[in-house]
Design an enzyme around this catalytic site. Structure first.
Site, PDB file in Angstrom:
ATOM      1  N   ALA A 120     -27.219   3.658   0.720  1.00  0.00           N
ATOM      2  CA  ALA A 120     -27.754   4.889   1.302  1.00  0.00           C
ATOM      3  C   ALA A 120     -26.978   6.079   0.789  1.00  0.00           C
ATOM      4  O   ALA A 120     -25.775   5.997   0.517  1.00  0.00           O
ATOM      5  CB  ALA A 120     -27.686   4.842   2.826  1.00  0.00           C
ATOM      6  N   CYS A 126     -16.135   7.015   3.256  1.00  0.00           N
ATOM      7  CA  CYS A 126     -17.309   6.735   4.086  1.00  0.00           C
ATOM      8  C   CYS A 126     -17.175   7.216   5.522  1.00  0.00           C
ATOM      9  O   CYS A 126     -18.062   7.892   6.046  1.00  0.00           O
ATOM     10  CB  CYS A 126     -17.589   5.231   4.107  1.00  0.00           C
ATOM     11  SG  CYS A 126     -17.435   4.395   2.528  1.00  0.00           S
ATOM     12  N   LYS A 165     -16.547  11.105   5.999  1.00  0.00           N
ATOM     13  CA  LYS A 165     -17.745  11.765   5.473  1.00  0.00           C
ATOM     14  C   LYS A 165     -18.912  11.611   6.440  1.00  0.00           C
ATOM     15  O   LYS A 165     -19.632  12.575   6.719  1.00  0.00           O
ATOM     16  CB  LYS A 165     -18.107  11.176   4.118  1.00  0.00           C
ATOM     17  CG  LYS A 165     -19.411  11.704   3.544  1.00  0.00           C
ATOM     18  CD  LYS A 165     -19.914  10.823   2.418  1.00  0.00           C
ATOM     19  CE  LYS A 165     -20.398   9.483   2.951  1.00  0.00           C
ATOM     20  NZ  LYS A 165     -20.882   8.596   1.870  1.00  0.00           N
ATOM     21  N   TYR A 168     -24.020  11.280  -5.840  1.00  0.00           N
ATOM     22  CA  TYR A 168     -24.213  11.235  -4.389  1.00  0.00           C
ATOM     23  C   TYR A 168     -23.106  11.965  -3.641  1.00  0.00           C
ATOM     24  O   TYR A 168     -23.361  12.587  -2.598  1.00  0.00           O
ATOM     25  CB  TYR A 168     -24.353   9.787  -3.912  1.00  0.00           C
ATOM     26  CG  TYR A 168     -23.084   8.973  -3.921  1.00  0.00           C
ATOM     27  CD1 TYR A 168     -22.277   8.892  -2.793  1.00  0.00           C
ATOM     28  CD2 TYR A 168     -22.696   8.254  -5.044  1.00  0.00           C
ATOM     29  CE1 TYR A 168     -21.123   8.141  -2.787  1.00  0.00           C
ATOM     30  CE2 TYR A 168     -21.549   7.502  -5.059  1.00  0.00           C
ATOM     31  CZ  TYR A 168     -20.759   7.440  -3.925  1.00  0.00           C
ATOM     32  OH  TYR A 168     -19.606   6.698  -3.929  1.00  0.00           O
ATOM     33  N   HIS A 211     -45.518   1.409  15.996  1.00  0.00           N
ATOM     34  CA  HIS A 211     -46.119   2.741  16.030  1.00  0.00           C
ATOM     35  C   HIS A 211     -45.714   3.473  17.309  1.00  0.00           C
ATOM     36  O   HIS A 211     -45.623   2.863  18.367  1.00  0.00           O
ATOM     37  CB  HIS A 211     -47.650   2.597  15.982  1.00  0.00           C
ATOM     38  CG  HIS A 211     -48.380   3.903  15.990  1.00  0.00           C
ATOM     39  ND1 HIS A 211     -48.441   4.720  14.880  1.00  0.00           N
ATOM     40  CD2 HIS A 211     -49.056   4.537  16.981  1.00  0.00           C
ATOM     41  CE1 HIS A 211     -49.152   5.799  15.180  1.00  0.00           C
ATOM     42  NE2 HIS A 211     -49.526   5.712  16.451  1.00  0.00           N
ATOM     43  N   ASP A 269     -13.471  -1.211  -6.184  1.00  0.00           N
ATOM     44  CA  ASP A 269     -13.746  -0.124  -7.122  1.00  0.00           C
ATOM     45  C   ASP A 269     -12.877  -0.171  -8.369  1.00  0.00           C
ATOM     46  O   ASP A 269     -13.237   0.393  -9.406  1.00  0.00           O
ATOM     47  CB  ASP A 269     -13.555   1.230  -6.435  1.00  0.00           C
ATOM     48  CG  ASP A 269     -14.607   1.511  -5.378  1.00  0.00           C
ATOM     49  OD1 ASP A 269     -15.418   0.600  -5.089  1.00  0.00           O
ATOM     50  OD2 ASP A 269     -14.619   2.626  -4.831  1.00  0.00           O
ATOM     51  N   GLY A 288     -17.011  12.671 -10.656  1.00  0.00           N
ATOM     52  CA  GLY A 288     -16.781  11.264 -10.941  1.00  0.00           C
ATOM     53  C   GLY A 288     -15.472  10.753 -10.388  1.00  0.00           C
ATOM     54  O   GLY A 288     -14.603  11.518  -9.946  1.00  0.00           O
ATOM     55  N   GLU A 345     -24.098  14.903  -1.140  1.00  0.00           N
ATOM     56  CA  GLU A 345     -23.764  14.726   0.268  1.00  0.00           C
ATOM     57  C   GLU A 345     -22.937  15.894   0.795  1.00  0.00           C
ATOM     58  O   GLU A 345     -23.231  16.456   1.860  1.00  0.00           O
ATOM     59  CB  GLU A 345     -23.008  13.414   0.469  1.00  0.00           C
ATOM     60  CG  GLU A 345     -23.889  12.185   0.346  1.00  0.00           C
ATOM     61  CD  GLU A 345     -23.106  10.893   0.421  1.00  0.00           C
ATOM     62  OE1 GLU A 345     -23.714   9.854   0.728  1.00  0.00           O
ATOM     63  OE2 GLU A 345     -21.871  10.906   0.158  1.00  0.00           O
ATOM     64  N   ARG A 386     -28.752  10.906 -10.784  1.00  0.00           N
ATOM     65  CA  ARG A 386     -29.137  10.098 -11.949  1.00  0.00           C
ATOM     66  C   ARG A 386     -28.996   8.614 -11.635  1.00  0.00           C
ATOM     67  O   ARG A 386     -28.037   8.176 -11.016  1.00  0.00           O
ATOM     68  CB  ARG A 386     -28.247  10.459 -13.148  1.00  0.00           C
ATOM     69  CG  ARG A 386     -28.567   9.707 -14.422  1.00  0.00           C
ATOM     70  CD  ARG A 386     -27.787  10.294 -15.593  1.00  0.00           C
ATOM     71  NE  ARG A 386     -26.345  10.184 -15.388  1.00  0.00           N
ATOM     72  CZ  ARG A 386     -25.615   9.135 -15.762  1.00  0.00           C
ATOM     73  NH1 ARG A 386     -26.198   8.098 -16.344  1.00  0.00           N
ATOM     74  NH2 ARG A 386     -24.315   9.125 -15.558  1.00  0.00           N
ATOM     75  N   THR A 420      -9.969   4.195   0.620  1.00  0.00           N
ATOM     76  CA  THR A 420     -10.893   5.309   0.432  1.00  0.00           C
ATOM     77  C   THR A 420     -11.922   5.373   1.545  1.00  0.00           C
ATOM     78  O   THR A 420     -12.182   6.434   2.103  1.00  0.00           O
ATOM     79  CB  THR A 420     -11.596   5.185  -0.937  1.00  0.00           C
ATOM     80  OG1 THR A 420     -10.620   5.328  -1.971  1.00  0.00           O
ATOM     81  CG2 THR A 420     -12.653   6.255  -1.108  1.00  0.00           C
ATOM     82  N   CYS A 421     -12.527   4.254   1.884  1.00  0.00           N
ATOM     83  CA  CYS A 421     -13.624   4.266   2.850  1.00  0.00           C
ATOM     84  C   CYS A 421     -13.188   4.827   4.202  1.00  0.00           C
ATOM     85  O   CYS A 421     -13.811   5.724   4.740  1.00  0.00           O
ATOM     86  CB  CYS A 421     -14.182   2.855   3.031  1.00  0.00           C
ATOM     87  SG  CYS A 421     -15.520   2.776   4.241  1.00  0.00           S
ATOM     88  N   TYR A 467      -6.153  -1.284  11.185  1.00  0.00           N
ATOM     89  CA  TYR A 467      -5.940  -2.049   9.959  1.00  0.00           C
ATOM     90  C   TYR A 467      -4.545  -2.648   9.915  1.00  0.00           C
ATOM     91  O   TYR A 467      -4.357  -3.816   9.536  1.00  0.00           O
ATOM     92  CB  TYR A 467      -6.173  -1.147   8.735  1.00  0.00           C
ATOM     93  CG  TYR A 467      -7.590  -1.179   8.230  1.00  0.00           C
ATOM     94  CD1 TYR A 467      -7.903  -1.734   6.994  1.00  0.00           C
ATOM     95  CD2 TYR A 467      -8.640  -0.667   8.991  1.00  0.00           C
ATOM     96  CE1 TYR A 467      -9.204  -1.773   6.524  1.00  0.00           C
ATOM     97  CE2 TYR A 467      -9.944  -0.701   8.549  1.00  0.00           C
ATOM     98  CZ  TYR A 467     -10.222  -1.257   7.307  1.00  0.00           C
ATOM     99  OH  TYR A 467     -11.512  -1.300   6.860  1.00  0.00           O
ATOM    100  N   GLU A 480       0.868  -1.187   0.000  1.00  0.00           N
ATOM    101  CA  GLU A 480       0.000   0.000   0.000  1.00  0.00           C
ATOM    102  C   GLU A 480       0.898   1.228   0.000  1.00  0.00           C
ATOM    103  O   GLU A 480       1.735   1.387   0.897  1.00  0.00           O
ATOM    104  CB  GLU A 480      -0.902  -0.001   1.224  1.00  0.00           C
ATOM    105  CG  GLU A 480      -1.679   1.294   1.434  1.00  0.00           C
ATOM    106  CD  GLU A 480      -2.534   1.685   0.233  1.00  0.00           C
ATOM    107  OE1 GLU A 480      -2.295   2.773  -0.336  1.00  0.00           O
ATOM    108  OE2 GLU A 480      -3.420   0.903  -0.142  1.00  0.00           O
ATOM    109  N   THR A 496     -18.107  -0.145  -0.331  1.00  0.00           N
ATOM    110  CA  THR A 496     -17.167  -0.848   0.543  1.00  0.00           C
ATOM    111  C   THR A 496     -17.623  -2.251   0.921  1.00  0.00           C
ATOM    112  O   THR A 496     -16.839  -3.204   0.828  1.00  0.00           O
ATOM    113  CB  THR A 496     -16.910  -0.005   1.807  1.00  0.00           C
ATOM    114  OG1 THR A 496     -16.320   1.232   1.426  1.00  0.00           O
ATOM    115  CG2 THR A 496     -15.981  -0.736   2.771  1.00  0.00           C
ATOM    116  N   GLU A 517     -43.244   2.597   9.726  1.00  0.00           N
ATOM    117  CA  GLU A 517     -44.452   1.772   9.763  1.00  0.00           C
ATOM    118  C   GLU A 517     -45.251   1.911   8.467  1.00  0.00           C
ATOM    119  O   GLU A 517     -46.038   1.030   8.110  1.00  0.00           O
ATOM    120  CB  GLU A 517     -45.323   2.137  10.963  1.00  0.00           C
ATOM    121  CG  GLU A 517     -45.962   3.513  10.902  1.00  0.00           C
ATOM    122  CD  GLU A 517     -46.836   3.799  12.129  1.00  0.00           C
ATOM    123  OE1 GLU A 517     -47.875   3.131  12.276  1.00  0.00           O
ATOM    124  OE2 GLU A 517     -46.443   4.666  12.932  1.00  0.00           O
TER     125      GLU A 517
END
Length: 493
Positions: A382, A52, A55, A182, A476, A344, A303, A186, A209, A46-47, A103, A39, A352, A481
């Site tokens: 989401a 993620c 963010k 997104y 409820h 990705d 993008g 966001e 889109r 990225t996540c 990690y 690495e 992820t 619901e």
């Protein structure tokens, strides 16, 4: 069992993100393989480092101003104060450092050899590291993820990209966000919540889109009502530092990196852009509708491309797609049998949890003697706008092209915010096959929609019918619901 009589490693992983680390850990820890991993940036990918996790923490931070205002309607003497970007950013960086250490520790605990270096492929079994070392492996897994891209526009280097947001020295007073996906939406909501004046340009007719038309329409309406100056059918055509407007054309982003390798250019951008882009003075922008405006900062959310350049992939026979993605089969295997790719960098489903699933399927296939194709169907996701959108399955538009459907939908003011006088609305929607009554899609626009769609996704993945939703007793009073109380379709086709 490990067998490295011919090679240095049974598996060499390129990329220390969520997918690569999971595959390396499982191959070494559960199957006894000898594993190396390279690495060149930060572990977590990225996540964890620039996506993620930071963010979502910014999403949390951006919501507290509205929470304080709403609390006053509930009797609490709470006054919203100024947002301390430096205090938040320092705490955020500490958390990211902690997660990166986790990690690294997980890899150490599994016996994976780590190399902090950029890796390329010399042949089907040989990895060359930027340190000058070469390592051989029976299997190679590429999990290098993706990176944000700038448009081919003069002075595009004046703008920042999503990676840079987390490293800003200070928040701008005003920002122009280019894009309608997104990530753009966001960050528009996040920055508005943190007190930034936000303008957003998107060249398409509607943001988000590919998502359900009704759901994305409500998101756009909510963003505008929350004070985001959203312009669809609009794009940027020119930009320049306000102080330099009369000094002639500036080099494009691609020109700026001429003469340097892709790897070197990317490293320079990571090191410099976060601290410098957007901090050099007001930026003049001209749009396609002829308007001109000055912004403190411009963010390109136009993008992401797979990170495959400079790795020697095509030279050894690996097929690369139009956007730079690695072409793989259902088992994540490339055209070179010893080389696989996940996440990705393959540009399949860029999430992820999907990369992690692909990593698990890879280890079962290669080391567990259990050929496991990756299931990319009915994946819930989401979008962390305000309100959030949760979605699983087909949109109404896509489903209608496939078969006759019934659409069950309701939109209403949720109890908590309505009590405080808010006019904001939420959406609950089910797209149902007319013939089988199977729920083909579920779409939610509401606070905490991400939490709701995770559970709804189980039912949709299992092939639940509308009747089974109806047979479920409601909880409820909750927003969700409504998913089990909608009796009559609002549209049929």
């Amino acid at each position: 069992m490990s067998d490295t009589s011919k090679y240095d490693y049974d598996l060499f992983v390129i990329g220390g993100g969520s997918g690569g680390v999971r595959a390396a850990r499982v191959a070494a820890g559960e199957y006894g393989a000898k594993v190396g991993l390279a690495e060149h940036d930060r572990y977590g990918g990225t996540c964890v480092i620039r996506g993620c996790v930071p963010k979502k923490l910014m999403v949390f931070a951006s919501g507290y101003a509205a929470t304080a205002e709403e609390a006053q309607c509930y009797g609490w003497d709470i006054k919203p104060g100024p947002f301390d970007w430096h205090g938040f950013r320092d705490r955020l960086n500490s958390e990211l450092d902690r997660l990166e250490d986790v990690y690294r520790s997980l890899l150490d605990g599994s016996g994976v050899d780590k190399f902090d270096a950029f890796a390329s492929l010399e042949d089907a079994h040989t990895v060359k590291l930027s340190t000058g070392e070469t390592k051989t492996a029976k299997h190679i897994l590429v999990a290098t993820g993706g990176h944000p891209v700038r448009p081919d526009l003069p002075n595009a280097d004046l703008g920042i990209v999503s990676d840079d947001i987390f490293h800003l020295e200070k928040l701008p007073k005003s920002i122009l966000i280019i894009g309608g996906g997104y990530i753009a939406c966001e960050f528009a909501c996040i920055l508005k919540g943190l007190g930034v004046e936000v303008t957003q340009y998107y060249r398409g007719a509607q943001i988000l889109r590919g998502f359900d038309e009704e759901a994305r329409g409500l998101i756009a309406e909510s963003m505008r009502s929350n004070g985001i100056d959203l312009h669809t059918g609009t794009n940027i055509v020119e930009m320049a530092l306000e102080a330099d407007r009369n000094e002639g054309p500036q080099p494009t982003a691609s020109d700026a990196s001429m003469g340097a390798s892709v790897k070197q250019a990317e490293d320079m951008r990571v090191q410099n852009d976060g601290a410098q882009a957007g901090q050099r003075g007001p930026i003049w922008v001209k749009s396609t509708n002829g308007g001109e405006k000055i912004f403190d900062m411009v963010l390109f959310a136009t993008g992401r491309d797979p990170s495959t350049k400079g790795m020697g992939l095509e030279e050894i026979g690996i097929e690369i797609g139009r956007r730079g993605e690695i072409v793989v089969d259902e088992y994540s295997q490339t055209a070179v049998p010893s080389v696989y790719a996940i996440g990705d960098v393959t540009d399949r489903v860029n999430l992820t949890p999907v990369a992690i699933r692909e990593g698990m399927a890879f280890t079962k296939t290669v080391f567990g003697d259990e050929p496991t194709p990756v299931d990319h169907e009915l994946i819930a996701s989401a979008i962390f706008t305000q309100p959030e959108m949760g979605t699983v399955g087909m949109s109404e538009e896509d489903a209608r092209e496939q078969e006759e459907i019934d659409v069950y939908c309701t939109s209403f003011r949720p109890m908590q915010s309505a009590f405080a006088g808010s006019t904001s609305r939420v959406l609950m929607k089910l797209v149902v096959s007319k013939k089988t009554q199977v729920v083909l899609g579920c779409h939610i626009v509401a606070p905490n929609a991400g939490e709701m769609i995770q559970l709804a996704g189980i039912a949709v993945k299992m092939g639940a019918t509308k009747q089974q939703f109806d047979q479920t007793c409601a909880v409820h009073p909750t927003m969700s619901e409504e998913l089990v109380t909608m009796r009559d379709p609002v549209r049929t086709s």
